[in-house]
Design a protein around this motif. Structure first.
Motif, PDB file in Angstrom:
ATOM      1  N   ALA A 260      -0.735   2.161   1.940  1.00  0.00           N
ATOM      2  CA  ALA A 260       1.007   1.833   0.833  1.00  0.00           C
ATOM      3  C   ALA A 260       1.019   1.795  -0.033  1.00  0.00           C
ATOM      4  O   ALA A 260      -0.423   1.550  -0.579  1.00  0.00           O
ATOM      5  N   VAL A 261       1.191   1.485  -1.019  1.00  0.00           N
ATOM      6  CA  VAL A 261       1.455   1.589  -2.403  1.00  0.00           C
ATOM      7  C   VAL A 261       1.666   0.030  -3.247  1.00  0.00           C
ATOM      8  O   VAL A 261       3.342   0.181  -2.652  1.00  0.00           O
ATOM      9  N   GLU A 262       0.927  -0.238  -3.848  1.00  0.00           N
ATOM     10  CA  GLU A 262       1.192  -1.343  -4.941  1.00  0.00           C
ATOM     11  C   GLU A 262       2.282  -1.097  -5.499  1.00  0.00           C
ATOM     12  O   GLU A 262       2.591  -0.669  -6.183  1.00  0.00           O
ATOM     13  N   GLY A 263       3.462  -2.334  -5.522  1.00  0.00           N
ATOM     14  CA  GLY A 263       4.940  -2.156  -6.493  1.00  0.00           C
ATOM     15  C   GLY A 263       5.652  -1.394  -5.551  1.00  0.00           C
ATOM     16  O   GLY A 263       6.863  -1.243  -6.677  1.00  0.00           O
ATOM     17  N   ARG A 264       5.839  -1.175  -4.382  1.00  0.00           N
ATOM     18  CA  ARG A 264       6.418   0.342  -4.057  1.00  0.00           C
ATOM     19  C   ARG A 264       6.657  -0.726  -2.867  1.00  0.00           C
ATOM     20  O   ARG A 264       6.866  -0.976  -2.163  1.00  0.00           O
ATOM     21  N   ARG A 265       8.351   0.277  -2.058  1.00  0.00           N
ATOM     22  CA  ARG A 265       8.207  -0.074  -1.176  1.00  0.00           C
ATOM     23  C   ARG A 265       8.235   0.481   0.289  1.00  0.00           C
ATOM     24  O   ARG A 265       7.763   1.957   0.032  1.00  0.00           O
ATOM     25  N   LEU A 266       7.998  -0.177   1.383  1.00  0.00           N
ATOM     26  CA  LEU A 266       7.223   0.451   2.307  1.00  0.00           C
ATOM     27  C   LEU A 266       8.082   2.339   2.222  1.00  0.00           C
ATOM     28  O   LEU A 266       7.753   3.020   2.944  1.00  0.00           O
ATOM     29  N   ALA A 267       9.577   2.189   2.529  1.00  0.00           N
ATOM     30  CA  ALA A 267      10.795   2.785   3.218  1.00  0.00           C
ATOM     31  C   ALA A 267      10.101   4.155   1.638  1.00  0.00           C
ATOM     32  O   ALA A 267      11.066   5.049   2.085  1.00  0.00           O
ATOM     33  N   GLN A 268       9.343   4.453   0.694  1.00  0.00           N
ATOM     34  CA  GLN A 268       9.221   5.337  -0.774  1.00  0.00           C
ATOM     35  C   GLN A 268       8.466   5.817   0.500  1.00  0.00           C
ATOM     36  O   GLN A 268       8.291   6.687  -0.805  1.00  0.00           O
ATOM     37  N   LEU A 269       7.335   5.713   1.050  1.00  0.00           N
ATOM     38  CA  LEU A 269       6.212   6.748   1.489  1.00  0.00           C
ATOM     39  C   LEU A 269       6.931   7.900   1.944  1.00  0.00           C
ATOM     40  O   LEU A 269       7.175   7.449   2.771  1.00  0.00           O
ATOM     41  N   LEU A 270       6.059   8.269   1.356  1.00  0.00           N
ATOM     42  CA  LEU A 270       6.430  10.273   2.320  1.00  0.00           C
ATOM     43  C   LEU A 270       5.438  10.425   3.781  1.00  0.00           C
ATOM     44  O   LEU A 270       4.959   9.647   3.814  1.00  0.00           O
ATOM     45  N   HIS A 271       6.434  11.266   4.633  1.00  0.00           N
ATOM     46  CA  HIS A 271       6.585  11.467   5.631  1.00  0.00           C
ATOM     47  C   HIS A 271       5.898  10.855   6.528  1.00  0.00           C
ATOM     48  O   HIS A 271       4.526  10.738   7.112  1.00  0.00           O
ATOM     49  N   GLN A 272       6.344   9.491   6.666  1.00  0.00           N
ATOM     50  CA  GLN A 272       6.840   8.734   7.534  1.00  0.00           C
ATOM     51  C   GLN A 272       7.402   8.691   8.518  1.00  0.00           C
ATOM     52  O   GLN A 272       8.748   9.959   8.878  1.00  0.00           O
ATOM     53  N   ASP A 273       7.050   8.262   9.991  1.00  0.00           N
ATOM     54  CA  ASP A 273       7.947   9.011  11.171  1.00  0.00           C
ATOM     55  C   ASP A 273       9.212   8.071  10.772  1.00  0.00           C
ATOM     56  O   ASP A 273       9.653   7.438  10.119  1.00  0.00           O
TER      57      ASP A 273
END
Length: 446
Positions: A397-410
């Motif tokens: 997870a990246v601080e300051g961003r939404r989880l939905a913005q993460l790359l390569h997720q199911d």
């Protein structure tokens, strides 16, 4: 020990003996994996160079294949020393680029066509059905832009649908009825371009049968659901036609559809007879598709009640997710096979083994989107790892961003962290994981 440079080549001189240093080019090499490579047996006689970078070859949703291939070619041509191997452990697109580059630079490795017989999910099923129809689930090619869908159903409900080339379960959906099929097609039609376009650019380098060529990157595959049993992955390599399986890793799933991996655990506790049957099936299939001189991993499903074994997927590379598990238990990672086979030599694994009897990779997940207010700090992570031998933590997870913005997720969850934990028993590993999770301070805002 001295390093000599002669005519662009580097040599190690130790106690009167001179050994030529091998230059190994690793697709998008990051620091975590570089550390493991440098712990391999014989690593003092190798130099590892990153071929391309994480930002453009892995951590992106836009793969410019012509540009990536040209950058790789230029980097290799301008290198002043010998080019002894090109290897990699990432999935698409670097796994498909490797055989193209190896062929152009005369390096050892499997043919592009044999790699595609694994990676092209429809072509894989066609080959599997010819080789082992009783182990092949029902499947069908689907053009998501065909106006017959969703009224026309390719398989009986329920089934899975996913692009013919994807990774990390991206755009993979459980289809239980007309509504879920329609919703999935909507998302696939909107987003499949980021996989389809680069895959088609890579397919252009291969000789493909007409029946397979018609099912290009803009297509999906629908597959029968297999769920009543246990999943595992066999890791091995093939060198000059000889197949060696060196480990079996159990895979545990979670989520409403069992769509997300929760843990990989090594070694597997499946019955030895079942593992032997899987090894025989894997060896026969790898030879059948004329795949050679490479590591691989093959995912299987075993149904204890019936004894049925299903072959789910073949990956033409070692699994980076399993690397640290092998190192913890066996004393060296599966990257030993990756590097040694690329150099044309039989992998040598340490006799003493690793520090632990069991190791697992835990994927910490959230199933709803959230804004990430805080992630554990580097100091907090270092303190946990210092207090708990046999523990490595990676924050996703990246601080300051939404989880939905993460790359390569199911399609059904978001990874927040990865835990690699070794212990003397499954119980100890699970206890360590609970204690680590309790100390990881995330702040998520719904």
């Amino acid at each position: 020990m001295a390093v000599l440079a002669v005519g662009g080549c580097r040599f190690l001189q130790t106690q009167g003996m001179v050994t030529m240093v091998k230059n190994i080019f690793v697709m998008a090499l990051d620091e975590f994996n570089r550390e493991m490579l440098e712990r391999l047996q014989g690593a003092d006689e190798m130099r590892f160079h990153s071929l391309l970078d994480m930002e453009t070859a892995v951590d992106t949703r836009y793969y410019d294949i012509p540009l990536l291939l040209d950058r790789a070619r230029l980097q290799l041509r301008e290198f002043p020393g010998s080019i002894d191997a090109i290897v990699g452990f990432w999935d698409f697109p670097t796994s498909t680029m490797q055989p193209i580059l190896r062929r152009e630079f005369g390096l050892r490795g499997p043919s592009l066509e044999s790699v595609l017989r694994c990676e092209h999910k429809y072509w894989f099923r066609v080959n599997e059905a010819q080789f082992a129809p009783e182990q092949t689930p029902a499947y069908a090619a689907v053009d998501p832009f065909d106006e017959r869908y969703p009224e026309h159903v390719p398989l009986d409900y329920p089934f899975w649908i996913k692009p013919v080339r994807s990774h990390s379960s991206q755009l993979g959906f459980y289809i239980g009825d007309y509504a879920s099929f329609a919703d999935a097609l909507g998302e696939i039609r909107q987003d499949i371009h980021f996989l389809a376009r680069p895959f088609n650019e890579l397919l252009a380098y291969a000789e493909i049968p007409d029946a397979i060529k018609a099912v290009d990157g803009w297509h999906c595959i629908a597959e029968e659901i297999i769920s009543a049993g246990r999943q595992c992955t066999l890791e091995g390599y093939i060198l000059n036609g000889e197949v060696v399986i060196y480990g079996t890793v159990d895979s545990m799933r979670e989520g409403i559809y069992g769509s997300s991996f929760s843990r990989y655990q090594y070694p597997s506790d499946l019955p030895e007879g079942v593992k032997a049957d899987m090894c025989e099936m894997a060896s026969d299939f790898i030879r059948q598709i004329e795949f050679d001189n490479s590591p691989f991993n093959i995912e299987f499903y075993y149904e204890p009640a019936s004894g049925q074994v299903w072959m789910l997927e073949v990956n033409a590379r070692c699994s980076k997710s399993h690397s640290l598990l092998f190192e913890m238990v066996d004393g060296t990672s599966n990257k030993q096979a990756m590097v040694d086979v690329a150099l044309g030599r039989k992998p040598v694994f340490p006799e003493g083994g690793g520090d632990f009897s069991v190791a697992a990779k835990f994927m910490l997940r959230e199933h709803d989107d959230a804004f990430v207010r805080r992630v554990p700090t580097d100091e907090e992570i270092a303190a946990i790892e210092a207090d708990m031998p046999g523990c490595r933590i990676q924050i996703v997870a990246v601080e300051g961003r939404r989880l939905a913005q993460l790359l390569h997720q199911d399609s059904y969850s978001y990874e927040t962290a990865l835990l690699f934990i070794g212990g003397d028993s499954v119980e100890e590993v699970e206890d360590k994981s609970r204690r680590v999770k309790a100390r990881l301070h995330f702040e998520l805002e719904r």
